[in-house]
Design a protein around this motif. Structure first.
Motif, PDB file in Angstrom:
ATOM      1  N   ASP A 284      60.758  65.349 -65.812  1.00 41.73           N
ATOM      2  CA  ASP A 284      61.216  65.217 -64.448  1.00 41.73           C
ATOM      3  C   ASP A 284      61.083  66.611 -64.047  1.00 41.73           C
ATOM      4  O   ASP A 284      60.501  66.576 -62.901  1.00 41.73           O
ATOM      5  CB  ASP A 284      62.769  64.732 -64.581  1.00 41.73           C
ATOM      6  N   PHE A 287      57.117  67.315 -63.461  1.00 44.09           N
ATOM      7  CA  PHE A 287      56.373  66.589 -62.541  1.00 44.09           C
ATOM      8  C   PHE A 287      57.096  66.865 -61.131  1.00 44.09           C
ATOM      9  O   PHE A 287      56.123  66.710 -60.107  1.00 44.09           O
ATOM     10  CB  PHE A 287      56.543  65.010 -62.894  1.00 44.09           C
ATOM     11  N   ARG A 288      58.205  67.041 -60.942  1.00 45.02           N
ATOM     12  CA  ARG A 288      58.779  67.461 -59.606  1.00 45.02           C
ATOM     13  C   ARG A 288      58.213  68.684 -59.365  1.00 45.02           C
ATOM     14  O   ARG A 288      57.798  68.771 -57.981  1.00 45.02           O
ATOM     15  CB  ARG A 288      60.179  67.548 -59.784  1.00 45.02           C
ATOM     16  N   ALA A 291      54.592  68.238 -58.113  1.00 45.97           N
ATOM     17  CA  ALA A 291      54.564  67.590 -56.917  1.00 45.97           C
ATOM     18  C   ALA A 291      54.864  68.335 -55.827  1.00 45.97           C
ATOM     19  O   ALA A 291      54.434  68.468 -54.697  1.00 45.97           O
ATOM     20  CB  ALA A 291      55.426  66.326 -56.797  1.00 45.97           C
ATOM     21  N   LEU A 292      55.829  69.198 -55.868  1.00 49.62           N
ATOM     22  CA  LEU A 292      56.279  70.145 -54.803  1.00 49.62           C
ATOM     23  C   LEU A 292      55.200  71.108 -54.439  1.00 49.62           C
ATOM     24  O   LEU A 292      54.741  71.397 -53.135  1.00 49.62           O
ATOM     25  CB  LEU A 292      57.558  70.774 -55.157  1.00 49.62           C
ATOM     26  N   SER A 295      52.203  69.493 -52.415  1.00 50.14           N
ATOM     27  CA  SER A 295      52.621  68.783 -51.262  1.00 50.14           C
ATOM     28  C   SER A 295      53.282  69.874 -50.266  1.00 50.14           C
ATOM     29  O   SER A 295      53.454  69.355 -49.217  1.00 50.14           O
ATOM     30  CB  SER A 295      53.568  67.551 -51.709  1.00 50.14           C
ATOM     31  N   ALA A 296      53.932  70.913 -50.608  1.00 48.58           N
ATOM     32  CA  ALA A 296      54.639  71.548 -49.658  1.00 48.58           C
ATOM     33  C   ALA A 296      53.751  72.379 -48.537  1.00 48.58           C
ATOM     34  O   ALA A 296      52.467  72.417 -48.662  1.00 48.58           O
ATOM     35  CB  ALA A 296      55.356  72.777 -50.177  1.00 48.58           C
ATOM     36  N   ARG A 297      54.281  72.293 -47.486  1.00 47.33           N
ATOM     37  CA  ARG A 297      53.576  72.827 -46.308  1.00 47.33           C
ATOM     38  C   ARG A 297      53.952  74.191 -45.888  1.00 47.33           C
ATOM     39  O   ARG A 297      53.382  75.035 -45.033  1.00 47.33           O
ATOM     40  CB  ARG A 297      53.715  71.835 -45.011  1.00 47.33           C
ATOM     41  N   LEU A 298      55.116  74.637 -46.367  1.00 45.35           N
ATOM     42  CA  LEU A 298      55.887  75.961 -46.182  1.00 45.35           C
ATOM     43  C   LEU A 298      56.571  76.330 -47.486  1.00 45.35           C
ATOM     44  O   LEU A 298      56.976  75.356 -48.010  1.00 45.35           O
ATOM     45  CB  LEU A 298      56.744  75.757 -45.124  1.00 45.35           C
ATOM     46  N   ILE A 299      56.335  77.543 -48.020  1.00 44.00           N
ATOM     47  CA  ILE A 299      56.873  77.581 -49.227  1.00 44.00           C
ATOM     48  C   ILE A 299      57.052  79.169 -49.506  1.00 44.00           C
ATOM     49  O   ILE A 299      55.932  79.839 -49.237  1.00 44.00           O
ATOM     50  CB  ILE A 299      55.963  77.245 -50.648  1.00 44.00           C
ATOM     51  N   GLU A 303      60.239  80.690 -54.384  1.00 40.95           N
ATOM     52  CA  GLU A 303      60.117  79.177 -54.758  1.00 40.95           C
ATOM     53  C   GLU A 303      59.032  78.875 -55.325  1.00 40.95           C
ATOM     54  O   GLU A 303      58.738  78.076 -56.383  1.00 40.95           O
ATOM     55  CB  GLU A 303      60.273  78.460 -53.518  1.00 40.95           C
ATOM     56  N   GLU A 355      53.375  79.189 -44.625  1.00 52.79           N
ATOM     57  CA  GLU A 355      52.176  78.087 -44.439  1.00 52.79           C
ATOM     58  C   GLU A 355      50.998  78.368 -45.106  1.00 52.79           C
ATOM     59  O   GLU A 355      50.329  77.367 -45.663  1.00 52.79           O
ATOM     60  CB  GLU A 355      52.022  78.152 -42.882  1.00 52.79           C
TER      61      GLU A 355
END
Lengths: 373, 373
Positions: A284, A287-288, A291-292, A295-299, A303, A355
Motif C-alpha cells: 500500500d 504503490f501510493r 502513484a503520487l 501524478s502530482a502537479r505540485l511537489i 515530500e 510545478e
C-alpha cells in the motif's frame, strides 16, 4: 558579478552514479576525506583574511604545478566561493562537493568592517568524484566519492592526492599526535570515512533506534543527508567514524566496511520481516508513493524525497519492477532546489519549482517505465 | 436468527442511480418524505410495545389490502428491524432507506425488563426509490428518492402513497395545525424535502460557511450524508426545509428547488474561479486523489469517500475525462462498510474491508477507464 562557469552543471546526475552496476540500492555512496593544515599558519577560524589568501595561493600553486594534481583538476583556477552565484554554491552543496558550513563561514577583513568568504575556494574534478576545499574548518579538506559500498579504489586515490600535496606543501604534523587539525576529533590520521545508507526496513519495523544506538556506542556517528547538524530524510543515514586517533587508516576503513555490512544485513532481515508480516501495508505504502510521484502537479523537495525513498524500498523489495536504479538516483538529485534550477537553467520561485519538479519527476518515471526490464 | 432475505441487496447501486442521464454531478439526489401518525395512539416514544405492535399490524394490513400500495411493495411482509442482521440493517442505512435513529431506538416491554425494537419495520420497494418506516419518531415516515434535482415525479408519487394510506387509515389531524407529529418541526404538512448536494468548489474557495449561513437564515437546515447529527464528509451536504407549518406543500417544494438552483450557481462560479486562479493546485489535488484510489492496497471508507469527492470535482471540471458518473456513484456506495460486505457476501474484519475496498475501487476505476468516452 561575472558568473564563473561550472562545466559539470549540465549533467543531471554525477557521472559516478550514472551506472546501475556501480551503485547499490542500500548503500548509495561511500566517501573518504583527509583533513590537513599547513605548518606555520593559524587554522582558518583564527586566520586573517590576508593569511587565508596566502594559504589559498600556496595550495592553488601546488595543484597547478604538480603533474598528477593538475591531471585531477585541469581547470587552472579553483572555484572561489565569493565568485559564484548563490544558486551555483547551493548546487555544489546538493552534490555533496562542498559542505554547507563552507558556504556560510564568514571572516572579518582586518582594519575593515567588511566581512566575506575570503580565501575560500574549491577544486572539483570533472566526474565529481574528487573535491578539495581550501580554508573550510581546516586549510585543506579533500574527499573522494564512490557509488555503493566501495572504499578500495577511492582510498587509493585519496592517498595518491595526499602524497602529491605533501610533496609540495609542509603539513602541520606532530610525531606524537599525527596530523594536526582545527577540531580534536580529526587529529591523528585526519581521515573520515562514511557511507550514505538507505534503511527504510529498519525504520518501518521500528528497530532503527536500537540499531543506530549500537553503532554509536562502538564509535560511529549517524547523521542526515548533508552531514553534521542535518536531519535524516527519506530513510537515508550517513554513518561515519568519529575518532581518527589511535587507529590506523586501514583499521578505520575496515571498521566502517564491517559496520556497513552489518547494517546491510540488519536491513535485509527487516525487509524480509516486512515481506512476511506486513505485506499489504508495505505494498500500500509503496504503490501510493509511486502513484503520487507519477501524478502530482505540485511537489516540494521534502515530500518528493520521502516518496522517492519509499519507491526505492519498493524497487529493492521487487514490489515495483519497472524503475531503474539510475532513474531513482536521477530523481533524487534533480528534486533538489538548486539542481532543479540549474537543470532548467533558470531561477524559479518556490511555486514554480514545485510545478517543474513534479513535471520532471513524471517525465523521468515515464521514461524509465518504458525501458525493457 | 433466521435471516430475512433482502431481494435488492445483490445490486451494487440503487437502480435510480444507475443511469448517467438521470443523475447529476452536483446534485446527487432529491428526497421528499411525509411524517404521519394514526389517530388514537400515542407517538412511538410514548407507546407501549403492545401499542407499537398494533400500529405495525394496522399499517401492514393497509399496505397489503390497498391495490396501489401493494403494487409498490409486493413483498407481503415489511422488514422487521429485529429480524434482520446488524449488517443488513447497516446496509439499509447506507442506502438511505431507513434512518440511523430507526435502528437504535429501543423500547422497554411492559411488565418485563427486556427491551428491543418492538413494532419497528419498513417497507422498501424494489428499485429503492420508495420506503416506509413504521414506528420511527412518528408512526409513519414514508419517502421517495430520485436522482439529481428532481422533485416533480417524486412528489407526485409521494402524494399518491399518502392518498392510498389515508383511504384506509385515520391520520392524527388538526383543523388548526394540520398533521400532528412527534416533533413540532414536522407539524402542518409533515413534509420534508431535501437534496444531497456536492459543493467542493465552495469548500475549496472557502466560501462555504458564508453561503450555508445565508441558506440557514432563510429557513433551511444543512446536514451531513446521513441526515441529522451526522458530519459532512467528502464535500457532500444535505439541505432541507426546517419548517413545515405555514407554507403549502407546493411552496415548500418550490423553495427547496430555488435554493438548490442558487447553490448550483454559486458552486459553478466557485469552480470557474478555481479553474482560472488555482489551476495547478486543483489539478494536483485531483490527480493525486485519482492516483491514490487507483493504487491503494488498503483504504478506509472515510479516506476513500474524501478522495472520491475530489475525483468527482475533477470529472465535473473536466480535469479527468475517463470516469463515468455511474462509476463514481458505484464506488460511493460500495466503499461503505455494510455495502462492501453485502457485495462480497461475507462478514469481514476492518483490515479485510480496507483491503477488499481498495481492490474493488481499483477494479471499478479500471473498468470505467476502458469505456469509450
Amino acid at each position: 558579478m561575472k558568473e564563473t562557469k561550472l562545466s559539470f552543471t549540465n549533467r543531471t546526475l554525477p557521472i559516478w552514479l550514472e551506472s546501475d552496476k556501480a551503485s547499490s540500492l542500500t548503500v548509495l555512496s561511500s566517501r573518504v576525506r583527509f583533513a590537513r593544515n599547513l605548518a606555520g599558519y593559524p587554522f582558518p577560524t583564527k586566520a586573517t583574511a590576508n593569511e587565508l589568501d596566502e594559504i589559498l595561493e600556496m595550495i592553488s600553486h601546488a595543484v597547478k604545478k604538480e603533474e598528477t594534481l593538475n591531471k585531477f583538476f585541469p581547470d587552472s583556477e579553483p572555484i572561489a566561493i565569493d565568485k559564484i552565484t548563490p544558486l551555483q554554491a547551493e548546487f555544489l552543496v546538493e552534490r555533496h562537493l562542498i559542505s554547507p558550513d563552507f558556504l556560510h563561514r564568514m571572516t572579518k577583513k582586518k582594519d575593515s568592517k567588511s566581512s566575506g568568504s575570503f580565501g575560500r575556494a574549491a577544486f572539483i574534478n570533472q566526474d565529481e568524484t574528487v573535491s578539495l576545499m581550501i580554508n573550510e574548518e581546516d586549510h585543506l579538506r579533500f574527499q573522494v566519492l564512490a557509488a555503493g559500498l566501495n572504499f578500495t579504489d577511492s582510498f587509493r586515490k585519496l592517498n595518491e592526492l595526499d602524497d602529491c600535496l605533501e610533496s609540495l606543501l609542509r603539513y602541520a604534523y606532530s610525531q606524537q599526535y599525527g596530523f594536526l587539525t582545527a577540531c580534536p576529533s580529526n587529529v591523528g590520521t585526519g581521515l573520515r570515512a562514511s557511507v550514505m545508507i538507505h534503511l527504510p526496513g529498519l525504520v518501518l519495523t521500528k528497530e532503527i533506534d536500537k540499531v543506530l544506538r549500537a553503532i554509536w556506542q562502538i564509535g560511529y556517528a549517524v547523521r542526515g543527508l548533508y552531514g553534521e547538524g542535518t536531519e535524516t530524510r527519506g530513510y537515508f543515514f550517513q554513518i561515519s567514524n568519529t575518532v581518527s586517533l589511535g587507529q590506523s587508516e586501514a583499521e578505520i576503513i575496515e571498521g566502517i566496511e564491517k559496520v556497513t555490512n552489518q547494517l546491510i544485513s540488519h536491513e535485509e532481515k527487516a525487509r524480509e520481516y516486512l515481506s512476511k508480516n506486513m505485506k499489504s501495508e508495505i505494498e500500500d505504502k509503496v504503490f501510493r508513493a509511486h502513484a503520487l510521484l507519477n501524478s502530482a502537479r505540485l511537489i516540494t523537495s521534502e515530500e518528493a524525497l520521502n516518496l522517492l525513498a519509499t519507491v526505492r524500498l519498493g524497487v529493492a523489495m521487487k514490489i515495483i519492477t519497472n524503475i531503474t536504479l539510475t532513474a531513482l538516483n536521477k530523481i533524487m538529485f534533480l528534486l533538489k532546489p538548486a539542481n532543479l534550477q540549474v537543470f532548467y537553467n533558470q531561477e524559479m520561485s518556490p511555486h514554480e519549482r514545485d510545478e517543474k519538479r513534479a513535471a520532471l519527476i513524471r517525465q523521468i518515471l515515464t521514461e524509465t517505465s518504458q525501458l525493457p526490464i
